[in-house]
Write a protein that holds these residues in place. Structure first.
Motif, PDB file in Angstrom:
ATOM      1  N   TYR A  32      -0.068  -2.116  -1.095  1.00  0.00           N
ATOM      2  CA  TYR A  32      -0.512  -2.249   0.293  1.00  0.00           C
ATOM      3  C   TYR A  32       0.697  -2.350   1.210  1.00  0.00           C
ATOM      4  CZ  TYR A  32      -4.642  -4.162  -2.156  1.00  0.00           C
ATOM      5  OH  TYR A  32      -5.700  -4.372  -2.993  1.00  0.00           O
ATOM      6  N   GLY A  33       0.545  -1.888   2.433  1.00  0.00           N
ATOM      7  CA  GLY A  33       1.579  -2.066   3.439  1.00  0.00           C
ATOM      8  C   GLY A  33       1.292  -3.264   4.325  1.00  0.00           C
ATOM      9  N   CYS A  34       0.087  -3.832   4.167  1.00  0.00           N
ATOM     10  CA  CYS A  34      -0.296  -4.974   4.983  1.00  0.00           C
ATOM     11  C   CYS A  34      -1.428  -5.734   4.307  1.00  0.00           C
ATOM     12  CB  CYS A  34      -0.740  -4.519   6.370  1.00  0.00           C
ATOM     13  SG  CYS A  34      -2.252  -3.535   6.354  1.00  0.00           S
ATOM     14  N   THR A  48       2.469  -7.573   7.646  1.00  0.00           N
ATOM     15  CA  THR A  48       2.886  -6.250   7.183  1.00  0.00           C
ATOM     16  C   THR A  48       4.229  -6.361   6.467  1.00  0.00           C
ATOM     17  OG1 THR A  48       4.143  -5.707   9.176  1.00  0.00           O
ATOM     18  CG2 THR A  48       1.773  -5.192   9.210  1.00  0.00           C
ATOM     19  N   ASP A  49       4.573  -5.303   5.760  1.00  0.00           N
ATOM     20  CA  ASP A  49       5.888  -5.267   5.126  1.00  0.00           C
ATOM     21  C   ASP A  49       6.985  -5.381   6.187  1.00  0.00           C
ATOM     22  OD1 ASP A  49       5.301  -2.694   6.113  1.00  0.00           O
ATOM     23  OD2 ASP A  49       5.424  -1.752   4.146  1.00  0.00           O
ATOM     24  N   ARG A  50       6.743  -4.846   7.347  1.00  0.00           N
ATOM     25  CA  ARG A  50       7.708  -4.945   8.456  1.00  0.00           C
ATOM     26  C   ARG A  50       7.831  -6.394   8.951  1.00  0.00           C
ATOM     27  NH1 ARG A  50      10.352  -1.892  12.273  1.00  0.00           N
ATOM     28  NH2 ARG A  50      10.320  -2.668  14.415  1.00  0.00           N
ATOM     29  N   ARG A  99      -2.838   0.634  10.835  1.00  0.00           N
ATOM     30  CA  ARG A  99      -3.741   0.257   9.748  1.00  0.00           C
ATOM     31  C   ARG A  99      -4.803  -0.680  10.301  1.00  0.00           C
ATOM     32  NH1 ARG A  99       1.498  -1.302   7.536  1.00  0.00           N
ATOM     33  NH2 ARG A  99       2.300   0.347   6.232  1.00  0.00           N
ATOM     34  N   SER A 114      -6.091   3.783   7.346  1.00  0.00           N
ATOM     35  CA  SER A 114      -4.723   3.997   7.808  1.00  0.00           C
ATOM     36  C   SER A 114      -4.610   5.371   8.449  1.00  0.00           C
ATOM     37  CB  SER A 114      -3.745   3.894   6.639  1.00  0.00           C
ATOM     38  OG  SER A 114      -3.876   5.019   5.804  1.00  0.00           O
TER      39      SER A 114
END
Length: 137
Positions: A32-34, A48-50, A99, A114
């Protein structure tokens, strides 16, 4: 076309009191990115990854003790699995959302939508292009 026709059907959430490390591990396991953040069975934000990179790692915080609630993006937009994809895509574009959690009529998390899902699965490529160009700018 409905959101459920293109969404990613696997989704999880994490409680606000869990650590960033636990969130990162869940994100890695699930690819997952979030992750939506929940409190008292309600979504209250997203990590999130960010967020992890900029709000934890770059600031030298310890992911083993930092809670996801300390670095999450507060507030959350979501859609229903039965919503029209065009309407949701336009909302994502106007609000620059990449997303979005998808819930069912019982307000349970059933998936994530997404930009990649829209780009790769939407039958209308002009819609896909329009949404992607609005969110990216």
């Amino acid at each position: 076309m409905k959101v459920k026709d293109v969404m990613h059907e696997r989704a999880e959430y994490i409680n606000r009191d869990r650590t960033v490390r636990e969130a990162a591990e869940m994100m890695a396991r699930g690819d997952y990115g979030c992750l939506p953040i929940e409190e008292n069975d309600r979504m209250i934000g997203m990590i999130t990854d960010r967020d992890i990179t900029l709000r934890v790692v770059a600031k030298g915080l310890d992911p083993n003790v930092t809670k996801v609630s300390e670095c999450m993006s507060k507030g959350i937009e979501y859609c229903f699995e039965e919503d029209n994809l065009l309407d949701v895509g336009e909302m994502m574009a106007s609000q620059k959302i990449r997303r979005m959690p998808v819930i069912n009529d019982k307000k349970r998390l059933v998936g994530m939508l997404s930009l990649g899902d829209i780009a790769s699965k939407a039958r209308d490529q002009s819609l896909s292009h329009e949404i992607l160009s609005h969110v990216s700018h």
